[in-house]
Design an enzyme around this catalytic site. Structure first.
Site, PDB file in Angstrom:
ATOM      1  N   TYR A 235      58.226   4.904  56.786  1.00  0.00           N
ATOM      2  CA  TYR A 235      58.694   6.338  57.110  1.00  0.00           C
ATOM      3  C   TYR A 235      59.076   7.143  56.301  1.00  0.00           C
ATOM      4  O   TYR A 235      58.812   8.288  55.945  1.00  0.00           O
ATOM      5  CB  TYR A 235      59.797   5.761  58.303  1.00  0.00           C
ATOM      6  CG  TYR A 235      60.600   7.227  58.919  1.00  0.00           C
ATOM      7  CD1 TYR A 235      59.891   7.812  60.032  1.00  0.00           C
ATOM      8  CD2 TYR A 235      61.664   7.666  58.324  1.00  0.00           C
ATOM      9  CE1 TYR A 235      60.556   8.827  60.630  1.00  0.00           C
ATOM     10  CE2 TYR A 235      62.056   8.720  58.965  1.00  0.00           C
ATOM     11  CZ  TYR A 235      61.720   9.184  60.145  1.00  0.00           C
ATOM     12  OH  TYR A 235      62.247  10.550  60.887  1.00  0.00           O
TER      13      TYR A 235
ATOM     14  N   THR B  86      68.943  11.529  69.567  1.00  0.00           N
ATOM     15  CA  THR B  86      67.575  11.529  70.284  1.00  0.00           C
ATOM     16  C   THR B  86      67.194   9.811  70.453  1.00  0.00           C
ATOM     17  O   THR B  86      67.744   8.861  69.686  1.00  0.00           O
ATOM     18  CB  THR B  86      66.454  12.232  69.605  1.00  0.00           C
ATOM     19  OG1 THR B  86      66.151  11.239  68.530  1.00  0.00           O
ATOM     20  CG2 THR B  86      66.822  13.559  69.197  1.00  0.00           C
TER      21      THR B  86
ATOM     22  N   LYS C 249      57.943  10.934  55.172  1.00  0.00           N
ATOM     23  CA  LYS C 249      58.812  12.193  55.141  1.00  0.00           C
ATOM     24  C   LYS C 249      58.808  12.878  53.662  1.00  0.00           C
ATOM     25  O   LYS C 249      59.152  14.156  53.614  1.00  0.00           O
ATOM     26  CB  LYS C 249      60.016  11.622  55.637  1.00  0.00           C
ATOM     27  CG  LYS C 249      60.116  11.305  57.193  1.00  0.00           C
ATOM     28  CD  LYS C 249      59.589  12.475  58.024  1.00  0.00           C
ATOM     29  CE  LYS C 249      59.474  12.066  59.569  1.00  0.00           C
ATOM     30  NZ  LYS C 249      59.197  13.307  60.320  1.00  0.00           N
TER      31      LYS C 249
HETATM   32  P1  NAD Z   1      61.753  11.622  69.757  1.00  0.00           P
HETATM   33  O1  NAD Z   1      61.277   9.963  69.972  1.00  0.00           O
HETATM   34  O2  NAD Z   1      62.925  11.989  70.900  1.00  0.00           O
HETATM   35  O3  NAD Z   1      60.559  12.439  70.035  1.00  0.00           O
HETATM   36  C1  NAD Z   1      59.516  12.236  69.449  1.00  0.00           C
HETATM   37  C2  NAD Z   1      58.585  12.947  70.435  1.00  0.00           C
HETATM   38  O4  NAD Z   1      57.256  12.974  69.528  1.00  0.00           O
HETATM   39  C3  NAD Z   1      58.368  12.239  71.665  1.00  0.00           C
HETATM   40  O5  NAD Z   1      58.176  13.073  72.615  1.00  0.00           O
HETATM   41  C4  NAD Z   1      56.952  11.464  71.665  1.00  0.00           C
HETATM   42  O6  NAD Z   1      56.276  11.155  72.690  1.00  0.00           O
HETATM   43  C5  NAD Z   1      56.269  12.291  70.590  1.00  0.00           C
HETATM   44  N1  NAD Z   1      55.086  11.525  69.851  1.00  0.00           N
HETATM   45  C6  NAD Z   1      55.128  10.268  69.351  1.00  0.00           C
HETATM   46  N2  NAD Z   1      53.896   9.934  68.863  1.00  0.00           N
HETATM   47  C7  NAD Z   1      53.142  11.227  69.036  1.00  0.00           C
HETATM   48  C8  NAD Z   1      51.726  11.691  68.808  1.00  0.00           C
HETATM   49  N3  NAD Z   1      50.928  10.585  68.136  1.00  0.00           N
HETATM   50  N4  NAD Z   1      51.179  12.890  69.373  1.00  0.00           N
HETATM   51  C9  NAD Z   1      52.103  13.735  69.857  1.00  0.00           C
HETATM   52  N5  NAD Z   1      53.441  13.224  70.209  1.00  0.00           N
HETATM   53  C10 NAD Z   1      53.833  11.974  69.679  1.00  0.00           C
HETATM   54  O7  NAD Z   1      62.491  11.744  68.311  1.00  0.00           O
HETATM   55  P2  NAD Z   1      63.221  13.098  67.602  1.00  0.00           P
HETATM   56  O8  NAD Z   1      64.502  12.636  67.149  1.00  0.00           O
HETATM   57  O9  NAD Z   1      63.100  14.318  68.472  1.00  0.00           O
HETATM   58  O10 NAD Z   1      62.032  13.330  66.644  1.00  0.00           O
HETATM   59  C11 NAD Z   1      61.494  14.565  66.188  1.00  0.00           C
HETATM   60  C12 NAD Z   1      61.060  14.378  64.754  1.00  0.00           C
HETATM   61  O11 NAD Z   1      62.296  14.404  64.046  1.00  0.00           O
HETATM   62  C13 NAD Z   1      60.264  13.449  64.246  1.00  0.00           C
HETATM   63  O12 NAD Z   1      59.146  13.955  63.302  1.00  0.00           O
HETATM   64  C14 NAD Z   1      61.397  12.806  63.625  1.00  0.00           C
HETATM   65  O13 NAD Z   1      60.825  11.877  62.498  1.00  0.00           O
HETATM   66  C15 NAD Z   1      62.216  13.844  62.948  1.00  0.00           C
HETATM   67  N6  NAD Z   1      63.570  13.525  62.484  1.00  0.00           N
HETATM   68  C16 NAD Z   1      64.446  13.041  63.568  1.00  0.00           C
HETATM   69  C17 NAD Z   1      65.658  12.373  63.152  1.00  0.00           C
HETATM   70  C18 NAD Z   1      66.488  11.934  64.185  1.00  0.00           C
HETATM   71  O14 NAD Z   1      67.633  11.537  63.604  1.00  0.00           O
HETATM   72  N7  NAD Z   1      66.535  12.038  65.373  1.00  0.00           N
HETATM   73  C19 NAD Z   1      66.042  12.730  61.840  1.00  0.00           C
HETATM   74  C20 NAD Z   1      65.095  13.265  60.789  1.00  0.00           C
HETATM   75  C21 NAD Z   1      63.918  13.496  61.367  1.00  0.00           C
END
Ligand code: NAD
Length: 244
Positions: A152, A187, A156
């Site tokens: 991961y 989330t 990133k």
């Molecule tokens: P989440 O799991 O709630 O949402 C992720 C969404 O992406 C889901 O709706 C899922 O169905 C969709 N998804 C997964 N694989 C997919 C694919 N192949 N094609 C299309 N859609 C797909 O997670 P989140 O926390 O909302 O994450 C959103 C973004 O933020 C991600 O890129 C994650 O890495 C990043 N992020 C999240 C956090 C955190 O703490 N939540 C921190 C840093 C970065």
């Protein structure tokens, strides 16, 4: 955010979490929003709430054929494309020793290649209308090492590199490209960590809490709108001070 009225923006991973908050905030600000996700049930109901301003398309971001279909459908429905939020991502923790080739490849395919495809296919369309704005989703995992999530972390960091090179290449076409770097945001992705780890992350933030999806959506809206007209190739940390 009057600059968003009538613009068309694609948000990937818009069925849940941060992407859902981003897509809703953009629609609330007057944009036409293309919600895309592999989660059809949540994606369809989220887009439906916005009537003619919203549409849902089933979309696996790791598939170039899906990207071609999504961009074509957005143009057919709304006539133009002004922005993209490359938000979809997966998080499958594992140390260097534990991480299998399949685990590594799956995260590269969705997080890294998905971001590359998104920029490639939407920029071609934005060039036709004189510009646009792309927001990529990195993480605090893209600025330092973290024990136990090597694949991961690699994706990133890669997203920040993709962002900077795309910004250099697309600037002359009026297309801005920036990256947001969320800290721990509340989330379902955090379910891959232990509850203790997430509680500790909240305590280790200067603001003493986890982020909310809306915290990140407000930053993404700024970057996708004309309010950030002189901003490109930049990284935007939104981590409550966790990395200070
Ligand atoms: P989440 O799991 O709630 O949402 C992720 C969404 O992406 C889901 O709706 C899922 O169905 C969709 N998804 C997964 N694989 C997919 C694919 N192949 N094609 C299309 N859609 C797909 O997670 P989140 O926390 O909302 O994450 C959103 C973004 O933020 C991600 O890129 C994650 O890495 C990043 N992020 C999240 C956090 C955190 O703490 N939540 C921190 C840093 C970065």
């Amino acid at each position: 955010m009057s600059s968003l009225k009538g613009k068309t923006i694609i948000v990937t991973g818009a069925a849940n979490g941060i992407g859902l908050a981003e897509a809703n905030l953009l629609a609330q600000s007057g944009a036409n929003v293309v919600f895309t996700d592999v989660d059809e049930a949540n994606g369809i109901s989220a887009a439906k709430a916005w009537g003619t301003q919203g549409m849902f398309i089933r979309h696996d971001v790791s598939s170039s054929a899906d990207w071609e279909r999504v961009v074509a459908a957005a143009i057919t429905r709304f006539g133009r494309l002004d922005g993209l939020i490359n938000n979809a991502g997966i998080y499958r923790p594992g140390s260097l020793e534990e991480t299998s080739e399949e685990n590594f490849d799956s995260q590269v395919a969705i997080n890294q290649k998905g971001t590359f495809f998104g920029m490639k296919y939407t920029a071609a369309e934005m060039k036709k209308t004189g510009g646009g704005s792309i927001v990529n989703t990195s993480s605090i995992c893209g600025i330092r090492g973290f024990r136990g999530c090597i694949a991961y972390n690699g994706t990133k960091w890669a997203i920040r590199g993709l962002t900077k090179t795309a910004a250099v290449e697309l600037g002359e076409h009026g297309i801005r490209v920036n990256a947001i770097l969320p800290g721990f945001v509340d989330t379902k992705i955090l379910a891959a960590n232990s509850p203790e780890m997430n509680q500790q992350a909240a305590k280790d933030s200067v603001l003493n809490r986890l982020g909310s999806p809306q915290d990140i959506a407000l930053l993404a809206r700024y970057l996708v709108s004309d309010e950030s007209s002189f901003v490109t190739g930049s990284d935007f940390l939104a981590d409550g001070g966790y990395t200070l």
